[in-house]
Design a protein around this motif. Structure first.
Motif, PDB file in Angstrom:
ATOM      1  N   ARG A   1     -13.188 -28.289 -28.291  1.00  0.00           N
ATOM      2  CA  ARG A   1     -12.390 -29.114 -27.051  1.00  0.00           C
ATOM      3  C   ARG A   1     -11.660 -28.526 -27.816  1.00  0.00           C
ATOM      4  O   ARG A   1     -10.943 -28.447 -26.648  1.00  0.00           O
ATOM      5  CB  ARG A   1     -12.778 -30.332 -26.937  1.00  0.00           C
ATOM      6  CG  ARG A   1     -14.151 -31.046 -27.036  1.00  0.00           C
ATOM      7  CD  ARG A   1     -14.702 -32.341 -26.719  1.00  0.00           C
ATOM      8  NE  ARG A   1     -15.768 -32.159 -26.228  1.00  0.00           N
ATOM      9  CZ  ARG A   1     -15.713 -34.512 -25.944  1.00  0.00           C
ATOM     10  NH1 ARG A   1     -15.602 -35.092 -26.378  1.00  0.00           N
ATOM     11  NH2 ARG A   1     -17.455 -33.940 -25.549  1.00  0.00           N
TER      12      ARG A   1
ATOM     13  N   GLU B   1     -10.491 -24.944 -26.369  1.00  0.00           N
ATOM     14  CA  GLU B   1     -11.061 -24.783 -24.900  1.00  0.00           C
ATOM     15  C   GLU B   1      -9.832 -25.186 -24.592  1.00  0.00           C
ATOM     16  O   GLU B   1      -9.395 -24.620 -23.475  1.00  0.00           O
ATOM     17  CB  GLU B   1     -12.259 -26.046 -24.905  1.00  0.00           C
ATOM     18  CG  GLU B   1     -13.295 -25.139 -24.527  1.00  0.00           C
ATOM     19  CD  GLU B   1     -14.352 -26.243 -24.576  1.00  0.00           C
ATOM     20  OE1 GLU B   1     -14.375 -27.252 -23.750  1.00  0.00           O
ATOM     21  OE2 GLU B   1     -15.772 -25.597 -24.086  1.00  0.00           O
ATOM     22  N   ALA B   2      -8.949 -26.627 -25.394  1.00  0.00           N
ATOM     23  CA  ALA B   2      -7.393 -27.048 -24.182  1.00  0.00           C
ATOM     24  C   ALA B   2      -6.434 -26.383 -24.819  1.00  0.00           C
ATOM     25  O   ALA B   2      -6.221 -25.382 -24.245  1.00  0.00           O
ATOM     26  CB  ALA B   2      -7.191 -28.302 -25.000  1.00  0.00           C
ATOM     27  N   ASP B   3      -6.166 -24.874 -25.616  1.00  0.00           N
ATOM     28  CA  ASP B   3      -5.586 -24.849 -25.964  1.00  0.00           C
ATOM     29  C   ASP B   3      -5.518 -23.490 -25.197  1.00  0.00           C
ATOM     30  O   ASP B   3      -4.639 -22.745 -24.426  1.00  0.00           O
ATOM     31  CB  ASP B   3      -5.901 -23.777 -27.621  1.00  0.00           C
ATOM     32  CG  ASP B   3      -5.083 -24.908 -28.839  1.00  0.00           C
ATOM     33  OD1 ASP B   3      -4.815 -26.039 -28.216  1.00  0.00           O
ATOM     34  OD2 ASP B   3      -6.176 -24.871 -30.085  1.00  0.00           O
ATOM     35  N   GLN B   4      -6.652 -23.452 -25.328  1.00  0.00           N
ATOM     36  CA  GLN B   4      -6.712 -21.805 -23.800  1.00  0.00           C
ATOM     37  C   GLN B   4      -6.603 -21.498 -22.434  1.00  0.00           C
ATOM     38  O   GLN B   4      -5.836 -21.099 -21.547  1.00  0.00           O
ATOM     39  CB  GLN B   4      -8.493 -21.505 -24.348  1.00  0.00           C
ATOM     40  CG  GLN B   4      -8.880 -20.727 -24.981  1.00  0.00           C
ATOM     41  CD  GLN B   4     -10.280 -20.494 -24.922  1.00  0.00           C
ATOM     42  OE1 GLN B   4     -10.998 -21.211 -24.928  1.00  0.00           O
ATOM     43  NE2 GLN B   4     -10.989 -19.774 -26.177  1.00  0.00           N
ATOM     44  N   LYS B   5      -7.016 -23.122 -22.197  1.00  0.00           N
ATOM     45  CA  LYS B   5      -6.480 -23.951 -21.369  1.00  0.00           C
ATOM     46  C   LYS B   5      -4.886 -23.810 -21.109  1.00  0.00           C
ATOM     47  O   LYS B   5      -4.282 -23.452 -19.719  1.00  0.00           O
ATOM     48  CB  LYS B   5      -6.998 -24.977 -20.453  1.00  0.00           C
ATOM     49  CG  LYS B   5      -6.674 -25.831 -19.145  1.00  0.00           C
ATOM     50  CD  LYS B   5      -7.652 -26.902 -19.072  1.00  0.00           C
ATOM     51  CE  LYS B   5      -7.425 -27.427 -17.772  1.00  0.00           C
ATOM     52  NZ  LYS B   5      -5.961 -27.399 -17.201  1.00  0.00           N
ATOM     53  N   VAL B   6      -4.115 -24.280 -22.067  1.00  0.00           N
ATOM     54  CA  VAL B   6      -2.606 -24.533 -22.325  1.00  0.00           C
ATOM     55  C   VAL B   6      -2.513 -22.870 -21.509  1.00  0.00           C
ATOM     56  O   VAL B   6      -1.557 -22.449 -21.051  1.00  0.00           O
ATOM     57  CB  VAL B   6      -2.084 -24.944 -23.183  1.00  0.00           C
ATOM     58  CG1 VAL B   6      -1.272 -24.459 -23.528  1.00  0.00           C
ATOM     59  CG2 VAL B   6      -2.922 -25.971 -22.830  1.00  0.00           C
ATOM     60  N   GLN B   7      -2.664 -21.976 -22.588  1.00  0.00           N
ATOM     61  CA  GLN B   7      -2.598 -20.855 -22.814  1.00  0.00           C
ATOM     62  C   GLN B   7      -2.955 -20.289 -21.049  1.00  0.00           C
ATOM     63  O   GLN B   7      -1.281 -19.266 -20.584  1.00  0.00           O
ATOM     64  CB  GLN B   7      -3.166 -19.996 -23.451  1.00  0.00           C
ATOM     65  CG  GLN B   7      -2.777 -20.279 -25.243  1.00  0.00           C
ATOM     66  CD  GLN B   7      -3.835 -19.468 -26.321  1.00  0.00           C
ATOM     67  OE1 GLN B   7      -4.897 -18.969 -25.842  1.00  0.00           O
ATOM     68  NE2 GLN B   7      -3.360 -19.725 -27.177  1.00  0.00           N
ATOM     69  N   ALA B   8      -4.347 -20.414 -20.991  1.00  0.00           N
ATOM     70  CA  ALA B   8      -4.121 -19.931 -19.120  1.00  0.00           C
ATOM     71  C   ALA B   8      -3.070 -20.142 -18.172  1.00  0.00           C
ATOM     72  O   ALA B   8      -2.715 -19.615 -17.624  1.00  0.00           O
ATOM     73  CB  ALA B   8      -5.466 -20.118 -18.798  1.00  0.00           C
ATOM     74  N   ASP B   9      -2.768 -21.441 -18.147  1.00  0.00           N
ATOM     75  CA  ASP B   9      -1.827 -22.236 -17.144  1.00  0.00           C
ATOM     76  C   ASP B   9      -0.227 -21.553 -17.574  1.00  0.00           C
ATOM     77  O   ASP B   9       0.344 -21.438 -16.646  1.00  0.00           O
ATOM     78  CB  ASP B   9      -1.035 -22.977 -17.596  1.00  0.00           C
ATOM     79  CG  ASP B   9      -2.673 -24.606 -17.360  1.00  0.00           C
ATOM     80  OD1 ASP B   9      -3.660 -24.008 -16.333  1.00  0.00           O
ATOM     81  OD2 ASP B   9      -2.995 -26.154 -17.898  1.00  0.00           O
TER      82      ASP B   9
END
Length: 115
Positions: free
Chosen positions: A66, A69-77
């Protein structure tokens, strides 16, 4: 000597004591049958500890997953925000700057024609 028990009375009392002992041993045997041996108790403890360790590892794995996933979402944002900023710069340089240059050219040519 009338207080001395007779042989028959002594036998009856011994038989009662023997019967009480048999019942006590039977009850003790029943209670011991319900108890778990120390070896089995230790094996069950080890199995329980191993199950808990596996659950803890699974929970840690889920938490790490999780977090990733949160880190990847932050990077994608962040990448999306950088793309939007780059798009705004591109729009400015591709549309606004040439329009301003055209207006400046038109203004200068009207000023030159007026002079």
């Amino acid at each position: 000597m009338p207080d001395d028990p007779t042989l028959g009375e002594v036998m009856r009392r011994l038989e009662d004591v023997r019967q009480d002992l048999k019942e006590d041993f039977r009850e003790l045997g029943t209670r011991l049958d319900g108890k778990v041996s120390m070896e089995r108790y230790q094996l069950e403890q080890l199995a329980r500890d191993e199950a808990i360790r596996q659950i803890v590892e699974r929970v840690k794995g889920i938490e790490e997953s999780r977090q990733q996933e949160a880190d990847q979402k932050v990077q994608a944002d962040q990448r999306a925000a950088e793309r939007r900023a780059a798009d705004r710069r591109l729009i400015f340089t591709a549309i606004v700057a040439p329009v301003l240059m055209l207006l400046l050219t038109v203004y200068l040519s009207t000023q030159g024609a007026a002079a």
